[in-house]
Design an enzyme around this catalytic site. Structure first.
Site, PDB file in Angstrom:
ATOM      1  N   ARG A   1       0.843  -1.179   0.162  1.00 18.30           N
ATOM      2  CA  ARG A   1      -0.209  -0.003  -0.116  1.00 18.30           C
ATOM      3  C   ARG A   1       0.962   1.218   0.003  1.00 18.30           C
ATOM      4  O   ARG A   1       1.910   1.393   0.750  1.00 18.30           O
ATOM      5  CB  ARG A   1      -1.066  -0.077   1.196  1.00 18.30           C
TER       6      ARG A   1
ATOM      7  N   ARG B   1       2.356   1.235   9.997  1.00 23.19           N
ATOM      8  CA  ARG B   1       1.550   1.600   8.673  1.00 23.19           C
ATOM      9  C   ARG B   1       3.037   1.322   7.847  1.00 23.19           C
ATOM     10  O   ARG B   1       3.803   2.414   7.661  1.00 23.19           O
ATOM     11  CB  ARG B   1       1.542   2.932   8.956  1.00 23.19           C
TER      12      ARG B   1
ATOM     13  N   GLU C   1      -6.385  -0.801  15.631  1.00 22.54           N
ATOM     14  CA  GLU C   1      -6.942  -1.860  14.829  1.00 22.54           C
ATOM     15  C   GLU C   1      -5.925  -2.928  14.255  1.00 22.54           C
ATOM     16  O   GLU C   1      -4.908  -2.635  13.800  1.00 22.54           O
ATOM     17  CB  GLU C   1      -7.430  -1.131  13.265  1.00 22.54           C
TER      18      GLU C   1
ATOM     19  N   SER D   1      -9.936  -5.956  10.119  1.00 20.96           N
ATOM     20  CA  SER D   1     -11.228  -5.330   9.701  1.00 20.96           C
ATOM     21  C   SER D   1     -12.138  -6.561   9.078  1.00 20.96           C
ATOM     22  O   SER D   1     -11.489  -6.955   8.252  1.00 20.96           O
ATOM     23  CB  SER D   1     -10.967  -4.357   9.122  1.00 20.96           C
TER      24      SER D   1
ATOM     25  N   ARG E   1       1.130  -6.211  12.632  1.00 20.45           N
ATOM     26  CA  ARG E   1       0.602  -5.815  13.659  1.00 20.45           C
ATOM     27  C   ARG E   1       0.115  -6.649  14.757  1.00 20.45           C
ATOM     28  O   ARG E   1       0.296  -6.189  16.031  1.00 20.45           O
ATOM     29  CB  ARG E   1      -0.931  -5.130  13.417  1.00 20.45           C
TER      30      ARG E   1
END
Length: 423
Positions: free
Chosen positions: A260, A275, A347, A350, A389
Site C-alpha cells: 500500500r 503503517r 486496529e 477489519s 500488527r
C-alpha cells in the site's frame, strides 16, 4: 456497483444512505441521465427500424426502375442521426458508470449513525490489559534494543515505511502467519489458497479498489497492480462465474505480501511497523448467499477473534458507524488489540460484509437450484490477522522488564520450542 433499478424504485432511500455517509444527493442527476439515455436508446431503435425499412424500399424501387434518390437521401440523414444518437447513449452511459463507480456501498440498516470514528460502538471486550510493574515500551524500542528490528537499513534499501527483521523476530513473524493459516484451515474450514500478488485492472475494479483508490496502490510499468490485500485475488477468483448454490459458502484464506502506498498518511505512525508499504496479512474471504451473509459475517469475525484469544492478546470488537465504514462495505467490525506501549487500542483486523456490491462489479452470481434464475452472490472479507500488527501486539503484551519477550505458548511449536526472545 449499484443497481440502477433499485435507485429508480426508491431514489429518496438511495440519497438517504449517501447522506448517512456525509455525501450529497445524486439520485436526481443519475435518474435524469438514465431517462435521457433510455429516450436516446428508444429513438435510436426507431431510427434503426426505419433505416431497415428504407433499405427494403430502395431495393424494391431499384428492381422496378423507380427513383430512389429521395429514399437514399433520407437514409444518409438517418445514418448521421443514428451516429449522433449512439454517441449520446455512450456518453450518458459513461457519465452514469463513472459516477456510480465512485459511490460507496449502501449501508446495512444495522449500522449506527455517526460522522467519524467517535460514533463507533464497542460490542464487547475480551481479556484484561496486563498490569505492568514497569513502564512498558513500544515495539520499535523493544525490537531495536534486541537488535532484531532494523529501520535504518530498510530505509537505505527502500525508503521510509519499511523494516528489516532479523533472527528470532523474523521467525516470530513467520510463526504467526503459519499459526493463523493452520487455525483457519484446520478449525475454521477455510481453504488455503496461494494467490498472485500482481493483478489486472478488472480484479482491482471488481473488488472496489478502482477507480477511487488508485493512488493507494502501487502499479507496475506493464499496467498490473501489486495487491493491497489478498482479498483482491481471492474475491476476484469468482468473477464472471455462475456458481452452483449447493457449493456455497465458499471460504478461502491466504497468507500474502500486501503493498500500500499509504497515500494521505504523512505524519501518521511514522515510527515503527504500524503503517508499512509492505506487510504480510492472512486474509479470509467468503462467498455466500444473501440469506446467509449476515451469519457468515458473525462467523468470520469470530474466526479472527479466536486468533487473538489463542495468543492471549486483549482486544475489543467495534461496530463501525456510517461515517467510518469503508467504501465497499455495507457493515464492518473492527477488532482492536490493546498495545500497552502506546497505551491504546489499535486496529488489527477489519471484517466486512459487502453484500452484492462487489458481485455486481465483477458479475459473480449463483443459481439457487437447477433451472432457477441466477442471483448475485454476497462477498465478505476479513483480516485473520494482519501479521505485522499482530507481531507488535505480541511483543508489547509479552515484554519483560529486561527487554525480553515471552513467546505465546501456541507459537512455541513454530519457534522450535523457544519460550523467550532475549537480547
Amino acid at each position: 456497483m449499484h443497481d440502477i433499478r433499485a435507485l429508480r424504485a426508491d431514489p429518496a432511500a438511495f440519497d438517504a444512505d449517501l447522506a448517512r455517509r456525509g455525501l450529497p444527493p445524486v439520485a436526481e442527476q443519475l435518474l435524469a441521465w438514465d431517462e435521457q439515455r433510455r429516450q436516446a436508446q428508444t429513438t435510436l431503435q426507431e431510427r434503426q427500424a426505419r433505416r431497415k425499412a428504407l433499405a427494403r424500399d430502395v431495393g424494391q424501387l431499384k428492381r422496378t426502375g423507380g427513383d430512389t434518390a429521395a429514399l437514399e437521401a433520407e437514409g444518409i440523414a438517418l445514418r448521421a442521426e443514428m451516429e449522433a444518437l449512439e454517441e449520446a447513449v455512450n456518453a450518458l452511459e459513461t457519465q452514469s458508470t463513472a459516477l456510480l463507480a465512485n459511490l460507496p456501498n449502501r449501508l446495512d440498516a444495522t449500522v449506527p449513525d455517526g460522522a467519524d470514528e467517535s460514533g463507533n460502538v464497542v460490542q464487547h471486550v475480551w481479556g484484561t490489559p496486563r498490569d505492568f510493574s514497569f513502564t512498558p515500551r513500544q515495539h520499535f524500542e523493544l525490537g531495536e534494543t534486541l537488535g532484531m528490528m532494523d529501520f535504518a537499513t530498510a530505509s537505505r534499501l527502500s525508503g521510509a515505511r519499511f523494516v528489516v527483521l532479523r533472527g528470532a523476530l523474523a521467525r516470530l513473524e513467520r510463526a504467526l502467519g503459519q499459526f493463523m493459516l493452520d487455525l483457519h484451515v484446520t478449525e475454521h474450514a477455510y481453504e488455503e489458497t496461494l494467490v498472485p500478488v500482481l493483478v489486472n485492472d478488472d480484479a482491482m475494479y471488481g473488488t472496489d479498489k478502482l477507480p477511487k483508490f488508485a493512488d493507494q496502490s502501487f502499479r507496475t510499468e506493464d499496467g498490473r497492480w501489486l495487491i493491497p490485500t489478498a482479498e483482491v485475488p481471492l474475491t476476484a477468483s469468482v468473477s464472471g462465474e455462475i456458481l452452483d448454490g449447493a457449493v456455497l459458502p465458499l471460504r478461502m484464506t491466504a497468507l500474502s505480501q500486501c503493498f500500500r502506498s499509504e497515500a494521505g498518511a504523512a505524519g501518521r505512525d511514522v515510527r515503527g511497523m504500524l503503517r508499512q508499504h509492505q506487510f504480510e496479512k492472512v486474509e479470509m474471504v467468503s462467498v455466500t448467499t444473501p440469506e446467509e451473509s449476515a451469519a457468515e459475517h458473525e462467523r468470520m469475525t469470530r474466526c479472527a477473534e479466536t486468533v487473538l484469544e489463542r495468543l492471549g492478546i486483549p482486544y475489543r470488537r467495534v461496530l463501525l458507524c456510517a461515517g467510518d465504514t469503508g467504501f465497499g462495505a455495507a457493515r464492518t467490525y473492527d477488532l482492536e488489540a490493546w498495545l500497552p506501549g502506546q497505551g491504546a487500542w489499535r486496529e488489527i483486523s477489519s471484517c466486512s460484509n459487502t453484500h452484492d456490491f462487489q458481485a455486481r462489479r465483477m458479475n459473480a452470481r449463483f443459481r439457487p437450484q437447477a433451472g432457477a434464475a441466477p442471483q448475485f452472490v454476497h462477498t465478505l472479507n476479513g483480516s485473520g490477522l494482519a501479521v505485522g500488527r499482530t507481531l507488535i501486539a505480541v511483543m508489547e503484551n509479552g515484554q519483560n522488564e529486561d527487554g525480553s519477550i515471552t513467546v505465546p505458548e501456541v507459537l512455541r511449536p513454530y519457534m522450535g520450542g523457544l519460550e523467550t526472545i532475549a537480547p
